[in-house]
Motif scaffolding. Structure first.
Motif, short mmCIF file in Angstrom:
data_model
loop_
_atom_site.label_atom_id
_atom_site.label_comp_id
_atom_site.label_asym_id
_atom_site.label_seq_id
_atom_site.Cartn_x
_atom_site.Cartn_y
_atom_site.Cartn_z
N VAL A 89 0.88 -1.18 0.00
CA VAL A 89 0.00 0.00 0.00
C VAL A 89 0.92 1.23 0.00
O VAL A 89 2.07 1.12 0.40
CB VAL A 89 -0.94 0.07 1.24
N PRO A 90 0.41 2.39 -0.45
CA PRO A 90 1.28 3.58 -0.46
C PRO A 90 1.73 3.95 0.96
O PRO A 90 0.95 3.86 1.90
CB PRO A 90 0.37 4.68 -1.02
N VAL A 91 3.01 4.32 1.09
CA VAL A 91 3.59 4.70 2.38
C VAL A 91 4.07 6.14 2.29
O VAL A 91 4.78 6.50 1.35
CB VAL A 91 4.79 3.79 2.74
N PHE A 92 3.66 6.97 3.25
CA PHE A 92 4.09 8.37 3.27
C PHE A 92 4.81 8.65 4.59
O PHE A 92 4.35 8.26 5.66
CB PHE A 92 2.89 9.29 3.09
N VAL A 93 5.92 9.36 4.49
CA VAL A 93 6.77 9.58 5.66
C VAL A 93 7.01 11.07 5.87
O VAL A 93 7.17 11.82 4.90
CB VAL A 93 8.16 8.91 5.48
N ASP A 94 7.04 11.49 7.13
CA ASP A 94 7.46 12.85 7.45
C ASP A 94 8.21 12.83 8.78
O ASP A 94 8.25 11.81 9.47
CB ASP A 94 6.24 13.78 7.52
N ASN A 95 8.79 13.95 9.12
CA ASN A 95 9.48 14.11 10.40
C ASN A 95 8.50 13.94 11.57
O ASN A 95 7.34 14.35 11.47
CB ASN A 95 10.12 15.51 10.39
N ASP A 96 8.96 13.34 12.66
CA ASP A 96 8.04 13.03 13.76
C ASP A 96 7.45 14.27 14.44
O ASP A 96 6.26 14.28 14.80
CB ASP A 96 8.70 12.08 14.78
N ALA A 97 8.25 15.33 14.60
CA ALA A 97 7.71 16.56 15.21
C ALA A 97 6.63 17.17 14.30
O ALA A 97 5.64 17.72 14.78
CB ALA A 97 8.82 17.57 15.47
N ASN A 98 6.83 17.07 12.99
CA ASN A 98 5.84 17.59 12.05
C ASN A 98 4.51 16.85 12.15
O ASN A 98 3.45 17.47 12.20
CB ASN A 98 6.35 17.47 10.60
#
Ligand SMILES: [Zn+2]
Length: 295
Positions: A89-98
């Motif tokens: 499935v599509p995976v999207f990542v960002d910084n944890d504080a964000n």
């Protein structure tokens, strides 16, 4: 997590921060597959996966750029590419504080607002900026380092390389340092919760230590308000959960120093979601990305 931020199922694993990249990725993939199986059993449609990680993330590629302070080998990781094969499935990542900032502003203390400044006050001070309902990351994903606003010219050395950063003066570590200075305590295991407990029991040195940190925090937040004119400033992390007096004192200092117009109607609030803010924000971000792709 549903589109509306309702939590359907929770599971938890240790982060295995000292292990090699492959082990951490397998660990994450295992957690995702556990959720996927659960979703299938309930006939839910798993649309996508949202993920938060410490460090600077190129969100378009789902790529962690460089290293992170608390994970030994976790550096330059093509997270999305590596996980896609495991989970389909599509995976999207960002910084944890964000993602924490997004979670708190959408579903927590900032509910109903589109412009928020979020600070997580722990060992350091993490920052997140929400503008018009979206995470602000800057030109190349590296912005939002609110804890590294230099507030004391030629002040204490910070591990970012600069001097006088807010986190050196207003974090949990700073409170512990002040307390040791005032009390002469040599306690090794001292943590900020103990200092707050002592404050509530009437310890004068604990009061002085906490008030000193609040003074700098308030000065810092006044700057953020002047720059961003947010509708809400959300304070999270162990320190901000210490009670209503802390928030009241922060407000007092902040509004004493912020400019009148940017500070008008700004609310300063304690975070509400605790560690749920991160995964709620990551889920919300993943929904935002697939919506964008579908349209
Ligand atoms: Zn710094």
């Amino acid at each position: 997590v549903t589109r509306d931020g309702a939590i359907l199922k929770e599971s938890q694993r240790s982060s295995r921060a000292d292990e090699k990249i492959d082990i951490i990725l397998d660990n994450i993939a295992g957690a995702i597959n556990e959720m996927k199986t659960y979703a299938q059993q309930n006939n839910w449609d798993l649309k996508s996966v949202g993920l938060g990680t410490p460090g600077c993330v190129d969100v378009q590629r789902g790529f962690l750029k460089g290293a992170t302070p608390n994970f030994k080998y976790w550096r330059d990781v093509p997270i999305t590419d590596r996980l896609r094969n495991h989970v389909q499935v599509p995976v999207f990542v960002d910084n944890d504080a964000n993602v924490m900032a997004l979670g708190e502003s959408k579903f927590g203390a900032g509910i109903g607002t589109d412009n928020a400044i979020c600070l997580t006050i722990g060992t350091g001070i993490g920052g997140g900026i929400i503008i018009d309902g979206k995470i602000y990351r800057g030109h190349y994903y590296a912005g939002g380092e609110l804890g590294h606003m230099s507030i004391v010219h030629d002040g204490r050395k910070c591990n970012c390389g600069n001097r006088g950063c807010l986190e050196q003066y207003a974090s949990a570590s700073a409170i512990i340092r002040y307390y040791k200075d005032y009390s002469g305590s040599k306690e090794k295991e001292l943590n900020v919760k103990v200092i707050f407990d002592r404050f509530h029991a009437g310890d004068e040195n604990a009061k002085k230590a906490i008030d000193e940190a609040i003074y700098y925090l308030g000065r810092g937040i006044a700057n953020f308000i002047n720059i961003f004119n947010p509708s809400v400033v959300i304070l999270g992390g162990g320190v901000a959960e210490a009670g209503a007096r802390y928030i009241e004192k922060v407000k007092q200092i902040t509004f004493q120093y912020a400019m009148k117009r940017p500070a008008e109607n700004v609310r300063i609030l304690a975070a509400k979601l605790g560690n749920k803010a991160g995964f709620l924000g990551a889920a919300s971000y993943a929904f935002e990305r697939i919506n964008h792709r579908d349209s």
